[in-house]
Motif scaffolding. Sequence first.
Motif, mmCIF file in Angstrom:
data_model
loop_
_atom_site.group_PDB
_atom_site.id
_atom_site.type_symbol
_atom_site.label_atom_id
_atom_site.label_comp_id
_atom_site.label_asym_id
_atom_site.label_seq_id
_atom_site.Cartn_x
_atom_site.Cartn_y
_atom_site.Cartn_z
ATOM 1 N N GLY A 148 62.161 35.746 22.418
ATOM 2 C CA GLY A 148 60.799 35.226 22.458
ATOM 3 C C GLY A 148 60.005 35.693 23.661
ATOM 4 O O GLY A 148 58.908 35.177 23.911
ATOM 5 N N ASN A 149 60.536 36.626 24.409
ATOM 6 C CA ASN A 149 59.826 37.124 25.580
ATOM 7 C C ASN A 149 58.921 38.305 25.210
ATOM 8 O O ASN A 149 59.024 38.880 24.133
ATOM 9 C CB ASN A 149 60.821 37.569 26.657
ATOM 10 C CG ASN A 149 61.541 36.383 27.279
ATOM 11 O OD1 ASN A 149 61.003 35.287 27.339
ATOM 12 N ND2 ASN A 149 62.768 36.608 27.731
ATOM 13 N N HIS A 160 50.208 35.148 29.528
ATOM 14 C CA HIS A 160 51.609 35.417 29.843
ATOM 15 C C HIS A 160 52.069 34.458 30.934
ATOM 16 O O HIS A 160 51.419 34.328 31.975
ATOM 17 C CB HIS A 160 51.788 36.863 30.321
ATOM 18 C CG HIS A 160 51.662 37.878 29.223
ATOM 19 N ND1 HIS A 160 51.779 39.240 29.438
ATOM 20 C CD2 HIS A 160 51.453 37.720 27.889
ATOM 21 C CE1 HIS A 160 51.640 39.873 28.285
ATOM 22 N NE2 HIS A 160 51.433 38.972 27.342
ATOM 23 N N SER A 163 59.061 32.400 31.807
ATOM 24 C CA SER A 163 59.901 31.456 31.066
ATOM 25 C C SER A 163 61.033 30.958 31.958
ATOM 26 O O SER A 163 61.308 31.510 33.028
ATOM 27 C CB SER A 163 60.481 32.130 29.819
ATOM 28 O OG SER A 163 61.369 33.166 30.199
ATOM 29 N N GLN A 169 56.789 35.021 28.665
ATOM 30 C CA GLN A 169 56.508 34.606 27.298
ATOM 31 C C GLN A 169 55.010 34.456 27.077
ATOM 32 O O GLN A 169 54.231 34.291 28.018
ATOM 33 C CB GLN A 169 57.212 33.285 26.988
ATOM 34 C CG GLN A 169 58.725 33.392 26.959
ATOM 35 C CD GLN A 169 59.383 32.091 26.544
ATOM 36 O OE1 GLN A 169 58.850 31.006 26.789
ATOM 37 N NE2 GLN A 169 60.543 32.180 25.914
#
Length: 553
Positions: A148-149, A160, A163, A169
């Motif tokens: 999910g990055n 952005h 995370s 992310q």
Amino acid sequence: MKTAFIYTRYSSDKQNKTSNEDQETKCRTYALTHGFEIARVFADSETSGKTLIRVGFSAMVDAVKKEKPELILVDDLSRLSRNSTDQGLFLRSLEFLGIGLVAVSEGIDTREHSHKIHSAFKGILNELYLDNLRMHTRRGQEGAVSRGNVAGGKSYGYDHVKSVTGGVQRVINEEEALVVQRIFQLFADGESPLKIAQVLNEEGIPSPTGKLWKRSAIHGDPNDLSGILNNPLYDGRVIWNRLSYKTNPDTGKRVSRRNPASEWSEVVMPELRIVPQDLWDKVKARQRQISDRSKKKMAEVGPKARTGAGSKHLLSGLLRCQDCGGNFVLVNGKSYGCATRKESGPDTCKNAVLIKKHVVEGFVLNAVSKAASPARLESAILERFKALANHRLNTKSVAKSPAERLAVVQKEIDNIISSIKKGCPAEEFVEEMQRLREQKEALQLEIQQRQPSISPEQELQRAVDKAVALLPTLTSSFCSVLHRNTPLARKALDKLFDGGINVFRLPEGKIGLKSNTCVGNFFDSALLLPEFSNSREINVVAGAGFEPTTFGL
């Protein structure tokens, strides 16, 4: 003392910024222990070794050619280049100049006979390092996407954030997301990308670049998923590996190329959805309708279908906005207006002039008809041929007339006869005399058959008379083409108004048109007409630099 240059490089802002200093220290130590004086130090920071196009490296190459030091010092060969071909070429150029190179950390010295094996091997290893780095980078990006990055750039509608796992992310930017939803809704409701861009600009909403919106930023290209309306992120999907990047060896710049769709990777991330599914589907359906309609139209037209190139209107591309320099184009199907103002809104250009299509086209055609009157063109023809006559008088001709050549042949014959009379053997001149007599007979025949010669003035007058006689038909055909054959007329007007026609505002609401052209351009344009393309007289006059003529309203 012998002189040496030092070259250092580090490739990434993630590396230690003292790397160049460390490399320089090693090189200076080598120079000190081997009796070299450091004359110059060159460095490149945060610069890749994939190409030789670097500021510091290029400066070193120039200095090497001018100052010719005895030695170049680098920490290791990878500092020069990670491309084995580039590295080899540079080492060969140094060898030609008689300059050595030492990679101090690797113990490679090009002054030794065994260096070529070591240098070539090291060059291949450096290149393999880049290949492995690409592979590991790709693997890391694939892992980032699966977690999910973010593995690419920033998209409009998202921020952005770091995370908890240490990556970066995407999170939805609510303010920009509303703009995205509005763009989709306006398009689904039938608005064009151009109209949507104008609305957003009028309301002062900044584009993804922070500047004005343009329709291309909205409609993009569905095939490569560019543009707001095609971004799969808004549908909750991350599509990765759409593009590959290659470095152009001539420029050192990275060039993007689209990968086949079969190589794309897709990850579904519903938390990133901005556009509701039903709205997304409506937009895709309208895009398909537009595409199908365009394909059908192109199929009906056949091979001559328009592909976006060229102009289908008489003055498209010829009219210029005097305020901003942009083109004047048909803005509503009936009137010409500033394309910059049309594309990005009234804040980009204050020239709000709109000219009815039939009015401006009629005016330009009438102006051309007046400028191309036979009387005016006749004076241009006379001027052109007069210039040619003067040029001919001032240019000495190297070609001899038949009479002049006959005199030369007769003189050679007389010389041979004179030699025989003085006692030279006649048999030695038999073949030569035969050849000269044949030439003499041929030249005499040519002179007899030749029509009475005319003076240069008479020849000039004949050419002028022929060209002038063509003018009524020429101007009639030219004006007929302008009114009836738009594609050919466009080409002719391009020749005639090669600097374009400026459109500007006058007091009391009047509109001005101005163009600097020349009468000679008319003949250039006339050569496009099939019936005059092979006319010798028109070809002679075409392209002459006659006095500029200003067309004004």
